[in-house]
Design a protein around this motif. Structure first.
Motif, PDB file in Angstrom:
ATOM      1  N   GLY A  94       0.808  -1.224   0.000  1.00 60.07           N
ATOM      2  CA  GLY A  94       0.000   0.000   0.000  1.00 60.07           C
ATOM      3  C   GLY A  94       0.837   1.267   0.000  1.00 60.07           C
ATOM      4  O   GLY A  94       2.029   1.241   0.305  1.00 60.07           O
ATOM      5  N   GLY A  95       0.215   2.350  -0.386  1.00 56.77           N
ATOM      6  CA  GLY A  95       0.858   3.657  -0.280  1.00 56.77           C
ATOM      7  C   GLY A  95       1.796   4.017  -1.421  1.00 56.77           C
ATOM      8  O   GLY A  95       2.482   5.043  -1.378  1.00 56.77           O
ATOM      9  N   VAL A  96       1.831   3.190  -2.466  1.00 59.47           N
ATOM     10  CA  VAL A  96       2.763   3.479  -3.565  1.00 59.47           C
ATOM     11  C   VAL A  96       2.103   4.342  -4.659  1.00 59.47           C
ATOM     12  O   VAL A  96       2.752   4.721  -5.627  1.00 59.47           O
ATOM     13  CB  VAL A  96       3.324   2.181  -4.211  1.00 59.47           C
ATOM     14  N   GLY A  97       0.805   4.628  -4.473  1.00 58.90           N
ATOM     15  CA  GLY A  97       0.112   5.474  -5.451  1.00 58.90           C
ATOM     16  C   GLY A  97      -0.706   4.682  -6.451  1.00 58.90           C
ATOM     17  O   GLY A  97      -1.049   5.184  -7.522  1.00 58.90           O
ATOM     18  N   LYS A  98      -1.069   3.451  -6.084  1.00 58.38           N
ATOM     19  CA  LYS A  98      -1.846   2.601  -7.000  1.00 58.38           C
ATOM     20  C   LYS A  98      -3.175   3.258  -7.377  1.00 58.38           C
ATOM     21  O   LYS A  98      -3.510   3.346  -8.559  1.00 58.38           O
ATOM     22  CB  LYS A  98      -2.069   1.236  -6.354  1.00 58.38           C
ATOM     23  N   SER A  99      -3.928   3.742  -6.354  1.00 55.68           N
ATOM     24  CA  SER A  99      -5.235   4.349  -6.657  1.00 55.68           C
ATOM     25  C   SER A  99      -5.058   5.645  -7.444  1.00 55.68           C
ATOM     26  O   SER A  99      -5.851   5.943  -8.341  1.00 55.68           O
ATOM     27  CB  SER A  99      -6.013   4.634  -5.368  1.00 55.68           C
ATOM     28  N   THR A 100      -4.023   6.400  -7.114  1.00 51.67           N
ATOM     29  CA  THR A 100      -3.753   7.642  -7.847  1.00 51.67           C
ATOM     30  C   THR A 100      -3.510   7.334  -9.320  1.00 51.67           C
ATOM     31  O   THR A 100      -4.044   8.012 -10.208  1.00 51.67           O
ATOM     32  CB  THR A 100      -2.503   8.345  -7.247  1.00 51.67           C
ATOM     33  N   VAL A 101      -2.722   6.295  -9.570  1.00 47.99           N
ATOM     34  CA  VAL A 101      -2.439   5.918 -10.961  1.00 47.99           C
ATOM     35  C   VAL A 101      -3.724   5.420 -11.633  1.00 47.99           C
ATOM     36  O   VAL A 101      -4.036   5.807 -12.769  1.00 47.99           O
ATOM     37  CB  VAL A 101      -1.302   4.853 -11.033  1.00 47.99           C
TER      38      VAL A 101
ATOM     39  N   VAL B  36       6.478   8.469 -12.938  1.00 45.82           N
ATOM     40  CA  VAL B  36       5.852   9.724 -12.512  1.00 45.82           C
ATOM     41  C   VAL B  36       6.566  10.156 -11.235  1.00 45.82           C
ATOM     42  O   VAL B  36       6.714   9.351 -10.315  1.00 45.82           O
ATOM     43  CB  VAL B  36       4.339   9.508 -12.212  1.00 45.82           C
ATOM     44  N   PRO B  37       7.015  11.419 -11.161  1.00 50.17           N
ATOM     45  CA  PRO B  37       7.731  11.834  -9.939  1.00 50.17           C
ATOM     46  C   PRO B  37       6.777  12.161  -8.792  1.00 50.17           C
ATOM     47  O   PRO B  37       5.561  12.262  -8.998  1.00 50.17           O
ATOM     48  CB  PRO B  37       8.448  13.108 -10.394  1.00 50.17           C
ATOM     49  N   ILE B  38       7.334  12.353  -7.607  1.00 49.29           N
ATOM     50  CA  ILE B  38       6.548  12.908  -6.493  1.00 49.29           C
ATOM     51  C   ILE B  38       6.315  14.362  -6.865  1.00 49.29           C
ATOM     52  O   ILE B  38       7.265  15.104  -7.134  1.00 49.29           O
ATOM     53  CB  ILE B  38       7.335  12.852  -5.165  1.00 49.29           C
TER      54      ILE B  38
END
Ligand code: ADP
Length: 292
Positions: free
Chosen positions: A49-56, A247-249
């Motif tokens: 979790g927390g790696v940005g899966k939902s964001t992607v 994709v960067p932070i």
């Protein structure tokens, strides 16, 4: 279209399996009928979790819809659905028609369903065992009136648990999985385990996305690699799967997520939005290849 009048002879839902009960077969056909109207089904996964899966997942879905494709976004992250926050869909009331549950429309080309829409309280803890998860995911696929779609993007919880497995078992013609990772996670074994999981369950890996790859300065736009970057590409090479991009932070990504505005909508002209758009190119190619 009805399964009986369909001439797709190789469809696995055409005939009852020898060991299958009639009611299970009819249910499988119902689900297949819905899925038949969706050209491409893509599972977005991550090792943890927390790696940005939902964001992607959200930005992929919105970016595809901005290209004019009809897109469905299904959030099966039963324990931590975050898509309603990211799309500012916190107080939606579900509607039903004769054809099934109506997904929530976000703009002209995007339809969304999240488990959160069905919980009485948003903070309600969901304690479900494997078969119940499979049951609810089946309902999302079978009982939701998705209509004709070019893409269904499915955001699954991190790891290799019941949800991604259920999705793959239920969607017989799923295109594949997109694996989201961060440069740090590449070093850990979780993401490799997820790729191996895909191989075991015969789910093609459409590619790896390296998210949070460096930090984009909000003032000058320059990307600094605060952790080592490039690991996603190396991992993809090692595991012989495609690399979709990085994709960067970007602090604007957090802001957009918290405000409930998809990043690629709110910051469409930025370098980070361009990077999100590059990721969807191979996904668009799936459709172009199908047409040619
Ligand atoms: P996951 O689905 O893997 O648990 P999320 O998509 O919920 O992760 O993202 C976790 C947090 O990281 C959120 O606050 C999100 O806004 C933030 N985030 C994700 N990707 C980026 C990025 N590229 N730049 C900055 N913040 C990001």
């Amino acid at each position: 279209m009805d399964c009986k009048s369909c001439n797709k002879e190789d469809c696995p839902s055409k005939n009852q399996r020898p060991d299958e009960r009639l009611e299970d077969f009819l249910e499988r056909q119902e689900l297949a009928k819905r899925m038949c109207k969706i050209k491409h089904k893509i599972l977005v996964m991550s090792g943890k979790g927390g790696v940005g899966k939902s964001t992607v997942a959200v930005n992929m879905a919105v970016a595809l819809s901005r290209e004019g494709y009809n897109v469905g976004l299904l959030d099966v992250d039963i324990h931590g659905p975050s898509i309603p926050t990211m799309l500012n869909l916190k107080d939606v009331k579900m509607m039903q028609s004769d054809a099934g549950v109506l997904p929530v429309k976000v703009g002209p080309h995007l339809k969304v369903i999240s488990i959160a829409f069905f919980l009485e309280h948003p903070e309600q803890a969901v304690i479900w065992r494997g078969p119940m998860k499979m049951g609810v995911i089946k309902q999302f696929l079978k009982d939701v009136d998705w209509g004709d779609l070019d893409y269904l993007i499915i955001d699954s919880p991190p790891g290799t648990g019941d949800e991604p497995l259920s999705v793959v078992q239920l969607i017989e013609d799923i295109d594949g999985g997109v694996m989201v990772t961060t440069p740090q996670e590449v070093a850990a074994s979780d993401v490799r385990r997820s790729v191996t999981f895909c191989e075991k369950i015969n789910l093609p890996v459409l590619g790896v996305v390296e998210n949070m790859s460096g930090f984009r300065c909000p003032d000058c736009g320059k990307v600094t690699d605060i952790f080592s970057s490039g690991g996603g590409r190396k991992l993809a090479e090692d595991m012989k799967v495609p690399f979709l991009g990085k994709v960067p932070i970007d602090p604007a990504v957090v802001q957009a997520g918290d405000e409930g505005t998809p990043f690629v909508n709110a910051y469409g002209g930025t370098d980070t939005a361009r990077e999100f758009n590059e990721i969807i190119q191979p996904i668009i190619d799936l459709e172009t290849e199908k047409r040619t």
